[in-house]
Enzyme design. Structure first.
Site, PDB file in Angstrom:
ATOM      1  N   SER A 155       0.860  -1.186   0.000  1.00 38.84           N
ATOM      2  CA  SER A 155       0.000   0.000   0.000  1.00 38.84           C
ATOM      3  C   SER A 155       0.896   1.236   0.000  1.00 38.84           C
ATOM      4  CB  SER A 155      -0.951  -0.031   1.208  1.00 38.84           C
ATOM      5  OG  SER A 155      -1.855   1.049   1.160  1.00 38.84           O
ATOM      6  N   THR A 156       0.764   2.111   0.973  1.00 37.23           N
ATOM      7  CA  THR A 156       1.550   3.348   1.003  1.00 37.23           C
ATOM      8  C   THR A 156       3.051   3.052   0.976  1.00 37.23           C
ATOM      9  OG1 THR A 156      -0.192   4.297   2.377  1.00 37.23           O
ATOM     10  CG2 THR A 156       1.868   5.533   2.213  1.00 37.23           C
ATOM     11  N   HIS A 189      -2.395  -1.190  -3.543  1.00 33.97           N
ATOM     12  CA  HIS A 189      -3.568  -0.342  -3.344  1.00 33.97           C
ATOM     13  C   HIS A 189      -3.412   0.932  -4.169  1.00 33.97           C
ATOM     14  CE1 HIS A 189      -4.230  -2.236   0.925  1.00 33.97           C
ATOM     15  NE2 HIS A 189      -4.535  -3.067  -0.058  1.00 33.97           N
ATOM     16  N   MET A 223      -0.327   1.049   5.033  1.00 33.81           N
ATOM     17  CA  MET A 223      -1.143   1.257   6.224  1.00 33.81           C
ATOM     18  C   MET A 223      -2.304   0.272   6.240  1.00 33.81           C
ATOM     19  SD  MET A 223      -3.095   4.780   5.178  1.00 33.81           S
ATOM     20  CE  MET A 223      -4.140   4.867   3.715  1.00 33.81           C
ATOM     21  N   ASP A 237      -4.647  -5.104   5.652  1.00 35.65           N
ATOM     22  CA  ASP A 237      -4.772  -5.993   4.506  1.00 35.65           C
ATOM     23  C   ASP A 237      -3.518  -6.849   4.363  1.00 35.65           C
ATOM     24  OD1 ASP A 237      -5.925  -7.124   2.287  1.00 35.65           O
ATOM     25  OD2 ASP A 237      -5.352  -5.504   0.917  1.00 35.65           O
TER      26      ASP A 237
END
Length: 348
Positions: free
Chosen positions: A171-172, A198, A287, A290
């Site tokens: 993600s991030t 993401h 973050m 998941d």
């Protein structure tokens, strides 16, 4: 203490709207605004913000060019804002040092609450990890730091010699991390690699194309019904969950999981059913939660799991949650993850 934000957008209307939204978030403060890249460089040096929130598309010196110049002089965190049409530039910005990006809603007035929530979560996540790293640095001594105690709920495993597939979730901070990992894959990659990053619809195609250009292997955005081929890296498209069934890619528009689509857990669960113990699952920086359940699924059939450590993560959320839930075999740095994957690839 509030996070001090410097806001950059060439539209006076958008600057006013964004300023109002940010000012309504507890813990965030707009300390200045700018309409151009040159002015941003000059004023950010004077104001010393904690974070620059900057539009990608600007006349004159655009957001990407401004980012590169700022990063030469400063380590200030930068989050890019991008609208439709700025996907390629946004992906390059992430590769060039931007910490994250957030898509501009087409109808900001109608979606202001959703945008406000996303902005708050993303910005505060960046600083939560930064504060944790700072505290660790203060406490640390010249002695080499120990790896986190994993307390796995599964029997101890060694790194497998061979696997039939690799699955990665992020993600991030993921785009830059994934670029570093995938760009090191050898040209003779002989197993499929599946990636969930993401990212909104539209941006994943640019991201896949960028990795394809910078790598020795073929990287594609996944398409529904596409047969799985050895040696190909598949990136889940934004707004669709990706699963593998009978050696075929399937894209699903089922509800979001953990507030995201695509979700890492959905991919990992299908991979577990498809490849059993012959799989290695990896959760990188990001973050949220998941990937934890997905790693559990992979471990439950005898697969091997890796998580990126706090020191090399932009946001130590997804890996931390997986470690705390006992579903990780090794929590290590990004280079070590890359080395392990490449060693397995060589003999698989």
């Amino acid at each position: 203490m509030s996070i001090k934000i410097f806001l950059v957008d060439d539209s006076p209307f958008m600057r006013k709207v964004f300023s109002d939204i940010i000012s309504d978030i507890v813990g965030l403060e707009v300390i200045g605004t700018s309409r151009s890249g040159r002015d941003t460089i000059r004023r950010s040096e004077q104001l010393k913000p904690d974070l620059i929130l900057m539009d990608v598309n600007m006349p004159g010196l655009n957001g990407l060019e401004t980012l590169k110049l700022i990063k030469e002089m400063s380590s200030v965190r930068i989050v890019m804002m991008s609208s439709q049409g700025g996907e390629d530039m946004t992906i390059e910005a992430l590769e060039s040092g931007a910490d994250d990006f957030i898509g501009k809603p087409e109808n900001l007035r109608a979606n202001s609450d959703e945008f406000k929530k996303e902005l708050e979560v993303r910005i505060k996540a960046l600083f939560k990890t930064a504060e944790a790293k700072a505290r660790t640095a203060i406490k640390s001594t010249p002695v080499k730091r120990k790896r986190p105690v994993l307390n796995s709920i599964f029997p101890e495993q060694t790194v497998p010699e061979k696997v039939k597939a690799i699955a990665i979730g992020a993600s991030t901070g993921g785009p830059r991390a994934l670029m570093q990992v995938v760009s090191k894959f050898p040209a003779n990659l002989s197993i499929p690699v599946f990636i969930v990053q993401h990212m909104p619809a539209g941006f994943t195609a640019s991201f896949a194309q960028r990795m394809n250009t910078e790598s020795n292997v073929t990287v594609v955005e996944a398409v529904d019904g596409l047969p799985v081929e050895k040696g190909i890296v598949y990136v889940a498209p934004g707004n669709y969950h990706m699963v593998v069934e009978n050696q075929t890619i399937r894209l699903l528009s089922t509800p979001k999981i953990h507030g995201v689509r695509p979700a890492v857990d959905i991919l990992f669960e299908s991979i577990k059913d498809e490849y059993k113990q012959n799989i290695i699952g990896v959760v990188l920086t990001g973050m949220g939660y998941d990937g934890t359940k997905g790693l559990y699924d992979i471990k439950s059939v005898g697969g091997y799991t890796l998580a990126q450590n706090e020191e090399t993560s932009v946001v130590y959320g997804m890996p931390k949650n997986a470690v705390e839930n006992g579903v990780v075999d090794q929590c290590i740095g990004l280079k070590e993850i890359s080395d392990i994957l490449n060693q397995i690839i060589k003999v698989s």
